[in-house]
Design a protein around this motif. Structure first.
Motif, PDB file in Angstrom:
ATOM      1  N   ASN A  77       0.708  -1.170   0.094  1.00 39.15           N
ATOM      2  CA  ASN A  77      -0.108   0.034  -0.061  1.00 39.15           C
ATOM      3  C   ASN A  77       1.028   1.224   0.011  1.00 39.15           C
ATOM      4  OD1 ASN A  77      -2.396  -1.318   0.147  1.00 39.15           O
ATOM      5  ND2 ASN A  77      -2.270  -1.574   2.281  1.00 39.15           N
ATOM      6  N   TYR A  78       2.009   1.235   0.550  1.00 41.43           N
ATOM      7  CA  TYR A  78       2.739   2.361   0.777  1.00 41.43           C
ATOM      8  C   TYR A  78       4.167   2.341   0.318  1.00 41.43           C
ATOM      9  CZ  TYR A  78      -1.124   3.778   3.701  1.00 41.43           C
ATOM     10  OH  TYR A  78      -2.278   4.046   4.085  1.00 41.43           O
ATOM     11  N   ASN A  79       4.966   3.075  -0.595  1.00 35.79           N
ATOM     12  CA  ASN A  79       6.285   2.900  -1.045  1.00 35.79           C
ATOM     13  C   ASN A  79       6.879   4.358  -0.680  1.00 35.79           C
ATOM     14  OD1 ASN A  79       8.228   3.305  -3.566  1.00 35.79           O
ATOM     15  ND2 ASN A  79       8.046   1.108  -3.060  1.00 35.79           N
ATOM     16  N   LEU A  80       8.063   4.140  -0.061  1.00 33.71           N
ATOM     17  CA  LEU A  80       9.013   5.275   0.151  1.00 33.71           C
ATOM     18  C   LEU A  80       9.601   5.776  -0.868  1.00 33.71           C
ATOM     19  CD1 LEU A  80       9.969   7.173   2.376  1.00 33.71           C
ATOM     20  CD2 LEU A  80      11.891   5.656   2.890  1.00 33.71           C
ATOM     21  N   TRP A  81       9.580   7.016  -1.290  1.00 31.57           N
ATOM     22  CA  TRP A  81      10.099   7.583  -2.411  1.00 31.57           C
ATOM     23  C   TRP A  81      11.245   8.457  -2.136  1.00 31.57           C
ATOM     24  CZ3 TRP A  81       7.571   9.108  -7.840  1.00 31.57           C
ATOM     25  CH2 TRP A  81       6.808   8.009  -8.178  1.00 31.57           C
ATOM     26  N   GLU A  87      -8.240   5.929   3.546  1.00 37.43           N
ATOM     27  CA  GLU A  87      -7.771   5.629   4.736  1.00 37.43           C
ATOM     28  C   GLU A  87      -6.496   6.564   5.226  1.00 37.43           C
ATOM     29  OE1 GLU A  87      -5.549   1.769   6.707  1.00 37.43           O
ATOM     30  OE2 GLU A  87      -7.030   1.453   5.143  1.00 37.43           O
ATOM     31  N   PHE A  88      -5.599   6.544   4.388  1.00 37.32           N
ATOM     32  CA  PHE A  88      -4.189   7.478   4.418  1.00 37.32           C
ATOM     33  C   PHE A  88      -4.718   8.773   4.859  1.00 37.32           C
ATOM     34  CE2 PHE A  88      -1.125  10.244   2.268  1.00 37.32           C
ATOM     35  CZ  PHE A  88      -0.410  10.126   3.159  1.00 37.32           C
ATOM     36  N   MET A 136      -3.906  10.900   8.306  1.00 40.15           N
ATOM     37  CA  MET A 136      -3.097  12.071   8.308  1.00 40.15           C
ATOM     38  C   MET A 136      -3.749  13.335   8.950  1.00 40.15           C
ATOM     39  SD  MET A 136      -0.257  11.206   6.770  1.00 40.15           S
ATOM     40  CE  MET A 136      -0.480   9.663   7.795  1.00 40.15           C
ATOM     41  N   LEU A 137      -5.261  13.312   8.828  1.00 34.35           N
ATOM     42  CA  LEU A 137      -5.915  14.331   9.366  1.00 34.35           C
ATOM     43  C   LEU A 137      -6.083  13.986  11.030  1.00 34.35           C
ATOM     44  CD1 LEU A 137      -7.926  16.849   8.598  1.00 34.35           C
ATOM     45  CD2 LEU A 137      -9.845  15.224   8.515  1.00 34.35           C
TER      46      LEU A 137
END
Length: 106
Positions: A52-56, A74-75, A79-80
């Motif tokens: 679901n998440y990839n660090l760039w 959901e992300f 964050m909110l």
């Protein structure tokens, strides 16, 4: 023996190129502003979800994350809730890839 090794390497490369390509339709890259260690922990926990998440990109106060479209809502909620400021850097990664390479799917 050398011919066998060369042949096996050729087959491995060929099978890799014939595999289904990966597409990134509607994957979004966000700039995430990190203010404290708690927020960093939240981001690190998300990054454990490799599908679901990839660090760039990462610095002490900022990360760039590619987010799977299945978890966009959901992300944003996380964050909110955690008061983490985000900005969209790339709204659609696949569109960027196609614009940069000139490759278009049929």
């Amino acid at each position: 023996m050398k011919h066998l090794i060369a042949f096996l390497l050729f087959v491995a490369c060929l099978s890799r190129t014939l595999a289904d390509p990966r597409y990134y339709d509607n994957y979004t890259v966000y700039r995430v502003h990190i203010k404290n260690s708690h927020q960093q922990i939240i981001i690190d926990q998300l990054l454990e979800q490799h599908d679901n998440y990839n660090l760039w990109h990462r610095t002490v106060r900022e990360v760039h994350l590619m987010v799977n479209p299945r978890v966009q809502s959901e992300f944003r909620k996380i964050m909110l809730k955690e008061y983490i400021k985000i900005e969209i850097l790339i709204p659609n990664v696949q569109a960027l890839i196609e614009n940069q390479t000139g490759y278009r799917r049929i």
